[in-house]
Write a protein that holds these residues in place. Structure first.
Motif, PDB file in Angstrom:
ATOM      1  N   ILE A   1       1.412  -1.018  -0.273  1.00 46.71           N
ATOM      2  CA  ILE A   1      -0.116  -0.115   0.263  1.00 46.71           C
ATOM      3  C   ILE A   1       0.736   1.287   0.345  1.00 46.71           C
ATOM      4  O   ILE A   1       0.452   2.203  -0.691  1.00 46.71           O
ATOM      5  N   GLY A   2       1.775   1.394   0.723  1.00 44.86           N
ATOM      6  CA  GLY A   2       3.381   2.453   1.070  1.00 44.86           C
ATOM      7  C   GLY A   2       3.207   2.639  -0.393  1.00 44.86           C
ATOM      8  O   GLY A   2       3.862   3.839  -0.619  1.00 44.86           O
ATOM      9  N   VAL A   3       4.165   1.904  -1.283  1.00 43.38           N
ATOM     10  CA  VAL A   3       4.399   1.283  -2.697  1.00 43.38           C
ATOM     11  C   VAL A   3       3.668   2.456  -3.699  1.00 43.38           C
ATOM     12  O   VAL A   3       4.340   3.305  -4.345  1.00 43.38           O
TER      13      VAL A   3
ATOM     14  N   PHE B   1      -2.949  11.776  -7.018  1.00 43.02           N
ATOM     15  CA  PHE B   1      -4.055  11.166  -6.214  1.00 43.02           C
ATOM     16  C   PHE B   1      -3.275  11.414  -4.823  1.00 43.02           C
ATOM     17  O   PHE B   1      -3.052  10.840  -4.324  1.00 43.02           O
ATOM     18  N   ALA B   2      -4.358  11.149  -3.463  1.00 45.44           N
ATOM     19  CA  ALA B   2      -4.111  11.086  -2.129  1.00 45.44           C
ATOM     20  C   ALA B   2      -4.758  10.151  -1.563  1.00 45.44           C
ATOM     21  O   ALA B   2      -4.048   9.628  -0.398  1.00 45.44           O
ATOM     22  N   THR B   3      -5.532   9.432  -1.930  1.00 44.40           N
ATOM     23  CA  THR B   3      -5.728   8.599  -1.143  1.00 44.40           C
ATOM     24  C   THR B   3      -5.500   6.988  -1.632  1.00 44.40           C
ATOM     25  O   THR B   3      -5.981   7.129  -3.550  1.00 44.40           O
ATOM     26  N   VAL B   4      -5.654   5.884  -0.797  1.00 45.06           N
ATOM     27  CA  VAL B   4      -5.521   4.466  -1.979  1.00 45.06           C
ATOM     28  C   VAL B   4      -6.534   3.813  -1.074  1.00 45.06           C
ATOM     29  O   VAL B   4      -6.002   3.934  -0.172  1.00 45.06           O
ATOM     30  N   GLY B   5      -7.198   3.585  -1.976  1.00 46.96           N
ATOM     31  CA  GLY B   5      -8.050   2.304  -1.321  1.00 46.96           C
ATOM     32  C   GLY B   5      -8.642   0.720  -2.006  1.00 46.96           C
ATOM     33  O   GLY B   5      -8.305   0.976  -3.113  1.00 46.96           O
ATOM     34  N   LEU B   6      -8.471  -0.364  -1.362  1.00 42.92           N
ATOM     35  CA  LEU B   6      -8.406  -1.747  -2.767  1.00 42.92           C
ATOM     36  C   LEU B   6      -8.788  -2.366  -1.497  1.00 42.92           C
ATOM     37  O   LEU B   6      -9.075  -3.520  -0.363  1.00 42.92           O
TER      38      LEU B   6
ATOM     39  N   PHE C   1     -10.291  -8.582   2.775  1.00 45.63           N
ATOM     40  CA  PHE C   1      -9.758  -8.093   2.099  1.00 45.63           C
ATOM     41  C   PHE C   1     -10.083  -7.056   1.896  1.00 45.63           C
ATOM     42  O   PHE C   1     -10.207  -6.653   0.460  1.00 45.63           O
ATOM     43  N   GLN C   2      -9.836  -5.637   2.795  1.00 50.24           N
ATOM     44  CA  GLN C   2      -9.810  -4.187   1.985  1.00 50.24           C
ATOM     45  C   GLN C   2      -9.025  -3.500   2.716  1.00 50.24           C
ATOM     46  O   GLN C   2      -8.887  -3.683   4.190  1.00 50.24           O
ATOM     47  N   LEU C   3      -8.079  -3.172   2.150  1.00 51.84           N
ATOM     48  CA  LEU C   3      -6.630  -1.774   3.090  1.00 51.84           C
ATOM     49  C   LEU C   3      -7.304  -0.188   2.296  1.00 51.84           C
ATOM     50  O   LEU C   3      -7.530  -0.545   0.422  1.00 51.84           O
ATOM     51  N   SER C   4      -6.692   0.160   3.102  1.00 51.90           N
ATOM     52  CA  SER C   4      -6.864   1.400   2.218  1.00 51.90           C
ATOM     53  C   SER C   4      -5.915   2.628   3.031  1.00 51.90           C
ATOM     54  O   SER C   4      -5.353   2.055   4.301  1.00 51.90           O
ATOM     55  N   THR C   5      -5.957   4.044   2.245  1.00 49.97           N
ATOM     56  CA  THR C   5      -4.855   5.030   3.265  1.00 49.97           C
ATOM     57  C   THR C   5      -6.010   5.274   4.078  1.00 49.97           C
ATOM     58  O   THR C   5      -5.559   7.292   3.839  1.00 49.97           O
TER      59      THR C   5
ATOM     60  N   LYS D   1       0.249  -9.185  -6.601  1.00 47.31           N
ATOM     61  CA  LYS D   1       0.923  -9.197  -4.760  1.00 47.31           C
ATOM     62  C   LYS D   1       0.124  -9.307  -3.410  1.00 47.31           C
ATOM     63  O   LYS D   1       0.071 -10.377  -2.545  1.00 47.31           O
ATOM     64  N   ILE D   2      -1.252  -8.709  -2.877  1.00 44.07           N
ATOM     65  CA  ILE D   2      -1.907  -8.546  -1.798  1.00 44.07           C
ATOM     66  C   ILE D   2      -2.320  -9.415  -1.863  1.00 44.07           C
ATOM     67  O   ILE D   2      -2.277 -10.320  -1.320  1.00 44.07           O
ATOM     68  N   GLU D   3      -3.177  -9.811  -2.956  1.00 42.52           N
ATOM     69  CA  GLU D   3      -3.832 -11.502  -3.464  1.00 42.52           C
ATOM     70  C   GLU D   3      -2.387 -13.050  -2.598  1.00 42.52           C
ATOM     71  O   GLU D   3      -2.941 -13.729  -2.257  1.00 42.52           O
ATOM     72  N   GLU D   4      -1.532 -12.474  -3.543  1.00 43.82           N
ATOM     73  CA  GLU D   4       0.033 -13.551  -3.215  1.00 43.82           C
ATOM     74  C   GLU D   4      -0.130 -13.225  -1.773  1.00 43.82           C
ATOM     75  O   GLU D   4       0.321 -14.023  -1.222  1.00 43.82           O
ATOM     76  N   LEU D   5       0.389 -12.470  -1.005  1.00 50.65           N
ATOM     77  CA  LEU D   5       0.847 -12.604   0.473  1.00 50.65           C
ATOM     78  C   LEU D   5      -0.629 -12.743   1.243  1.00 50.65           C
ATOM     79  O   LEU D   5      -0.233 -13.422   2.382  1.00 50.65           O
ATOM     80  N   TYR D   6      -1.758 -12.749   1.016  1.00 52.35           N
ATOM     81  CA  TYR D   6      -2.838 -13.480   2.373  1.00 52.35           C
ATOM     82  C   TYR D   6      -3.405 -14.882   1.487  1.00 52.35           C
ATOM     83  O   TYR D   6      -3.509 -15.525   2.718  1.00 52.35           O
ATOM     84  N   GLY D   7      -2.756 -14.951   0.214  1.00 51.64           N
ATOM     85  CA  GLY D   7      -3.217 -16.244  -0.043  1.00 51.64           C
ATOM     86  C   GLY D   7      -4.153 -16.992   0.110  1.00 51.64           C
ATOM     87  O   GLY D   7      -5.209 -16.266  -0.563  1.00 51.64           O
ATOM     88  N   SER D   8      -5.188 -17.946   0.117  1.00 49.51           N
ATOM     89  CA  SER D   8      -6.129 -18.511   0.232  1.00 49.51           C
ATOM     90  C   SER D   8      -7.035 -17.349   0.978  1.00 49.51           C
ATOM     91  O   SER D   8      -6.381 -16.843   2.091  1.00 49.51           O
ATOM     92  N   PHE D   9      -7.905 -17.500   0.828  1.00 47.94           N
ATOM     93  CA  PHE D   9      -8.978 -16.352   1.552  1.00 47.94           C
ATOM     94  C   PHE D   9     -10.764 -17.345   1.941  1.00 47.94           C
ATOM     95  O   PHE D   9     -11.285 -17.806   1.243  1.00 47.94           O
ATOM     96  N   PRO D  10     -10.132 -17.971   3.053  1.00 46.73           N
ATOM     97  CA  PRO D  10     -11.024 -18.279   3.427  1.00 46.73           C
ATOM     98  C   PRO D  10     -12.777 -18.571   3.779  1.00 46.73           C
ATOM     99  O   PRO D  10     -13.681 -18.448   3.927  1.00 46.73           O
TER     100      PRO D  10
END
Length: 245
Positions: free
Chosen positions: A28-30, A40-45, A62-66, A167-176
């Motif tokens: 998210i930082g990158v 752009f001032a904000t990121v949400g994904l 899986f919901q992340l943001s700034t 990349k975030i999907e990869e880091l989270y792996g499977s989604f129970p």
């Protein structure tokens, strides 16, 4: 920001940084720093999932943001993912779109979310829908007071967003909370005929199996889909794309 030439060096650096990230917040930082170059001032994904259909707590989604904490709390506390016109538009769009396009094409009469978004400073933005095989749909959404992008800049930003999301999907792996459902060929066949209004007897005659076998296959499909009945199973299977409409 304007420009007609793709900045391969800048893109390569961002993709390398994303590849070496070990934590979703690093990604998210990158992405946030990269998006700032374009105003752009904000990121949400994240994935666009109805939390009420999940047995797992909201914090596991899986919901992340700034976003500012005040908006995050309001958005989550009021389950705005189900009423957010940008999120809904991302479900069936595949190309990037401005938030204004989502607002203009919102078919509901509820304009409260749009007004509240503007009150919290979300005046304009762009969304990049993300559709990954076997996983729920999602999006990367970037907010700004105002912005202008050339076609080249749009492509550049899209590329970085896709890599960050992957990349975030990869880091989270499977989604129970919403793991991919695997129906057998027979279960899908039966749900197909159920969707067409066929009875168990009629389905059995078509597939040349007993009514009891139809019932057992249908029961197994309902359990896999967490459905309360045959109509509910058909609705879920259609939504997940397991059977054709």
């Amino acid at each position: 920001m304007q420009g007609g030439r793709l900045d391969g060096t800048r893109i390569g650096k961002a993709l390398a940084e994303i590849a070496f990230c070990m934590d979703a917040r690093e990604v998210i930082g990158v992405l946030s720093r990269y998006a700032e170059r374009f105003g752009f001032a904000t990121v949400g994904l994240g994935h666009i999932v109805n939390p009420q259909l999940s047995a797992v707590r909201r914090e596991n989604l899986f919901q992340l943001s700034t976003w500012r904490k005040e908006w995050t709390d309001y958005w989550a506390g009021n389950n705005l993912i189900m009423r957010d016109p940008v999120a809904r538009y991302s479900l069936y769009k595949h190309k990037p779109f401005r938030w204004s396009e989502a607002f203009a094409n919102d078919l509901t009469e509820d304009k409260k979310v749009e007004r509240v978004m503007r009150d919290f400073g979300f005046r304009d933005g762009i969304s990049f829908p993300m559709h990954t095989d076997g996983l729920p749909p999602g999006a990367v959404s970037l907010g700004a007071d105002r912005f202008e992008l050339s076609e080249t800049e749009l492509g550049e930003l899209h590329l970085v967003c896709v890599h960050a999301y992957a990349k975030i999907e990869e880091l989270y792996g499977s989604f129970p909370y919403q793991s991919p459902v695997k129906l057998t060929v027979r279960e899908r066949e039966i749900l197909h005929y159920v969707a067409g209004g066929k009875t168990n007897w009629e389905i059995g005659a078509i597939l040349e199996i007993s009514q009891h076998s139809v019932r057992d296959h249908l029961k197994a499909a309902c359990e896999k889909l967490d459905a309360v009945g045959r109509a509910h199973a058909v609705a879920i299977a259609l939504r997940l794309g397991l059977i054709l409409p």
